[in-house]
Design a protein around this motif. Structure first.
Motif, PDB file in Angstrom:
ATOM      1  N   PRO A 242       1.062  -1.737   0.212  1.00  0.00           N
ATOM      2  CA  PRO A 242      -0.059   0.171   0.019  1.00  0.00           C
ATOM      3  C   PRO A 242       0.932   1.572  -0.004  1.00  0.00           C
ATOM      4  O   PRO A 242       2.174   1.280   0.708  1.00  0.00           O
ATOM      5  CB  PRO A 242      -0.422   0.202   0.959  1.00  0.00           C
ATOM      6  CG  PRO A 242      -0.021  -0.837   2.359  1.00  0.00           C
ATOM      7  CD  PRO A 242       0.876  -1.416   0.912  1.00  0.00           C
ATOM      8  N   ALA A 243       0.373   2.388  -0.761  1.00  0.00           N
ATOM      9  CA  ALA A 243       1.469   3.809  -0.436  1.00  0.00           C
ATOM     10  C   ALA A 243       0.294   3.958   0.242  1.00  0.00           C
ATOM     11  O   ALA A 243      -1.069   4.388   0.091  1.00  0.00           O
ATOM     12  CB  ALA A 243       0.609   4.794  -1.948  1.00  0.00           C
ATOM     13  N   ARG A 244       1.410   5.129   1.551  1.00  0.00           N
ATOM     14  CA  ARG A 244       0.765   6.396   1.926  1.00  0.00           C
ATOM     15  C   ARG A 244      -0.071   7.155   1.415  1.00  0.00           C
ATOM     16  O   ARG A 244       0.094   7.820   0.278  1.00  0.00           O
ATOM     17  CB  ARG A 244       1.986   7.102   3.270  1.00  0.00           C
ATOM     18  CG  ARG A 244       2.434   5.539   3.450  1.00  0.00           C
ATOM     19  CD  ARG A 244       3.513   5.935   4.414  1.00  0.00           C
ATOM     20  NE  ARG A 244       4.376   5.200   5.433  1.00  0.00           N
ATOM     21  CZ  ARG A 244       5.465   5.422   6.185  1.00  0.00           C
ATOM     22  NH1 ARG A 244       6.319   6.630   6.189  1.00  0.00           N
ATOM     23  NH2 ARG A 244       5.907   4.646   6.977  1.00  0.00           N
ATOM     24  N   GLY A 245      -1.222   7.028   1.452  1.00  0.00           N
ATOM     25  CA  GLY A 245      -1.791   8.167   1.279  1.00  0.00           C
ATOM     26  C   GLY A 245      -2.899   7.589  -0.171  1.00  0.00           C
ATOM     27  O   GLY A 245      -3.531   8.492  -1.151  1.00  0.00           O
ATOM     28  N   MET A 246      -2.904   6.604  -0.398  1.00  0.00           N
ATOM     29  CA  MET A 246      -3.179   6.069  -1.527  1.00  0.00           C
ATOM     30  C   MET A 246      -4.860   6.284  -1.821  1.00  0.00           C
ATOM     31  O   MET A 246      -5.567   6.305  -0.833  1.00  0.00           O
ATOM     32  CB  MET A 246      -3.129   4.851  -2.095  1.00  0.00           C
ATOM     33  CG  MET A 246      -3.949   3.374  -0.997  1.00  0.00           C
ATOM     34  SD  MET A 246      -3.107   2.038  -1.311  1.00  0.00           S
ATOM     35  CE  MET A 246      -3.695   1.088  -3.020  1.00  0.00           C
TER      36      MET A 246
ATOM     37  N   VAL B 258      11.229  -8.423   7.606  1.00  0.00           N
ATOM     38  CA  VAL B 258      10.671  -7.094   6.367  1.00  0.00           C
ATOM     39  C   VAL B 258       9.699  -6.147   6.676  1.00  0.00           C
ATOM     40  O   VAL B 258       8.662  -6.682   7.220  1.00  0.00           O
ATOM     41  CB  VAL B 258      10.167  -7.858   5.063  1.00  0.00           C
ATOM     42  CG1 VAL B 258       9.968  -6.776   3.674  1.00  0.00           C
ATOM     43  CG2 VAL B 258      10.764  -9.010   4.798  1.00  0.00           C
ATOM     44  N   ASN B 259      10.089  -5.072   6.733  1.00  0.00           N
ATOM     45  CA  ASN B 259      10.130  -3.083   7.254  1.00  0.00           C
ATOM     46  C   ASN B 259      10.471  -2.302   6.839  1.00  0.00           C
ATOM     47  O   ASN B 259      11.036  -1.832   7.458  1.00  0.00           O
ATOM     48  CB  ASN B 259      10.024  -3.844   9.367  1.00  0.00           C
ATOM     49  CG  ASN B 259       9.191  -2.414   9.687  1.00  0.00           C
ATOM     50  OD1 ASN B 259       8.245  -1.895   8.588  1.00  0.00           O
ATOM     51  ND2 ASN B 259       9.263  -1.975  10.459  1.00  0.00           N
ATOM     52  N   PRO B 260      10.055  -2.199   5.572  1.00  0.00           N
ATOM     53  CA  PRO B 260      10.806  -1.080   4.593  1.00  0.00           C
ATOM     54  C   PRO B 260      10.263   0.043   5.394  1.00  0.00           C
ATOM     55  O   PRO B 260       9.457   0.404   5.849  1.00  0.00           O
ATOM     56  CB  PRO B 260      10.156  -1.344   3.032  1.00  0.00           C
ATOM     57  CG  PRO B 260       9.446  -2.355   3.411  1.00  0.00           C
ATOM     58  CD  PRO B 260       9.557  -3.209   4.477  1.00  0.00           C
ATOM     59  N   PRO B 261      10.861   1.350   5.014  1.00  0.00           N
ATOM     60  CA  PRO B 261      10.321   2.676   5.307  1.00  0.00           C
ATOM     61  C   PRO B 261       8.761   2.716   4.584  1.00  0.00           C
ATOM     62  O   PRO B 261       8.687   3.976   5.209  1.00  0.00           O
ATOM     63  CB  PRO B 261      11.142   3.794   4.741  1.00  0.00           C
ATOM     64  CG  PRO B 261      12.530   2.583   4.736  1.00  0.00           C
ATOM     65  CD  PRO B 261      12.400   1.497   3.910  1.00  0.00           C
ATOM     66  N   PHE B 262       8.489   2.570   4.272  1.00  0.00           N
ATOM     67  CA  PHE B 262       7.649   3.335   3.227  1.00  0.00           C
ATOM     68  C   PHE B 262       6.654   2.251   3.739  1.00  0.00           C
ATOM     69  O   PHE B 262       5.269   1.827   3.415  1.00  0.00           O
ATOM     70  CB  PHE B 262       7.170   2.355   1.593  1.00  0.00           C
ATOM     71  CG  PHE B 262       7.902   1.104   1.264  1.00  0.00           C
ATOM     72  CD1 PHE B 262       6.612   0.403   0.947  1.00  0.00           C
ATOM     73  CD2 PHE B 262       9.296   1.854   0.773  1.00  0.00           C
ATOM     74  CE1 PHE B 262       7.636  -0.910   0.385  1.00  0.00           C
ATOM     75  CE2 PHE B 262       9.650   0.516  -0.027  1.00  0.00           C
ATOM     76  CZ  PHE B 262       8.834  -0.913   0.247  1.00  0.00           C
ATOM     77  N   ALA B 263       6.407   0.430   4.678  1.00  0.00           N
ATOM     78  CA  ALA B 263       5.614  -0.146   5.098  1.00  0.00           C
ATOM     79  C   ALA B 263       4.385   0.615   6.009  1.00  0.00           C
ATOM     80  O   ALA B 263       4.659   1.669   6.466  1.00  0.00           O
ATOM     81  CB  ALA B 263       6.454  -0.521   5.767  1.00  0.00           C
TER      82      ALA B 263
END
Length: 275
Positions: free
Chosen positions: A107-111, A263-268
């Motif tokens: 998911p994208a933030r603010g999607m 797995v926990n990337p900055p955009f998670a």
């Protein structure tokens, strides 16, 4: 191989993950897996290996209808036009006229959830994919897609293994008939010498990794996609299908910590956002 019925699909419970496999290595791995009997191949736009996966599918000679193929659109391409272009590009690279499951990778933030999910639904209606899904959606986002938008989500692909619990999410998904595809099912190699799993494995003449996979694969509505580029590793993962855990094994596994995320990337997204 046992399969999960979801969204009109029969998705084999054990598949081959292809993250970080490239070029000839990826093609060889997929060909080997298909020769061994795998019928579930997982790739993604972001992996950069869809052409290699497509080449392997053609070289293997397995009838298309026998192989479940999943690919995913990257979170930067969730606007409707970008998603349609991404889907067309993935199909071109795979050499297919449709995939079995097309998923939002993250998911994208603010999607714009409605616009993105309705585009997935339109791709399904157009025959570009047989079913649609999402990945890395915590409960709040999954509920928005399913209940607010009304999307026929067939699967949610999330990190899930003996050291990371997904009980709340699984309960919701099971109630809605949504499959859970477990990526990183072996915790990126952390389980190979795990003491508790090793003790269980000795009793079953198995490996700790096979025990960990068996625990996932015996669960209702759960599939797993371990990555292995070598035939011997792929064969060992298939061996997990023959491992039969007992109640004591399950008790030991249930007592393990369930908070170790790999797995926990900055955009998670916010993983603990449950409502």
């Amino acid at each position: 191989m046992d399969a999960i019925t979801t969204g009109g699909l029969r998705m084999p419970r054990l598949g081959l993950g292809t993250f970080r496999m490239q070029g000839a290595v990826c093609q060889s791995a997929v060909e080997s897996a298909l020769a061994l009997g795998y019928r579930h191949i997982d790739t993604a736009q972001m992996y950069g290996n869809e052409e290699a996966v497509g080449a392997a599918l053609r070289a293997a000679g397995v009838p298309r209808h026998e192989v479940h193929v999943t690919t995913k659109v990257w979170w930067e391409n969730l606007a409707p036009d970008a998603m349609r272009r991404a889907c067309d590009d993935s199909l071109r690279k795979l050499g297919l006229d449709h995939v079995d499951l097309y998923m939002i990778h993250w998911p994208a933030r603010g999607m714009d959830m409605r616009a993105s999910v309705e585009t997935l639904m339109a791709l399904r209606e157009a025959g570009r994919t047989r079913a649609i899904g999402v990945c890395n959606f915590p409960l709040a986002l999954l509920r928005e897609a399913v209940e607010t938008v009304g999307a026929p989500i067939a699967a949610n692909q999330v990190e899930y293994h003996v050291l990371l619990g997904q009980t709340v999410l699984r309960d919701y998904m099971r109630g809605r008939g949504i499959a859970l595809t477990a990526y990183c099912p072996l915790a990126q190699g952390r389980l190979a010498e795990h003491p508790a799993l090793s003790a269980i494995a000795r009793r079953h003449d198995a490996s700790p990794a096979q025990v960990a996979l068996a625990w996932l694969l015996e669960q209702d509505g759960v599939a797993a996609i371990p990555k292995s580029s070598r035939p011997e590793g792929q064969r060992a993962n298939l061996g997990a299908l023959a491992v039969r855990l007992d109640d004591e094994d399950r008790r030991v596994i249930a007592a393990l910590p369930k908070d170790q995320r790999c797995v926990n990337p900055p955009f998670a997204p916010a993983w603990d956002k449950a409502a």
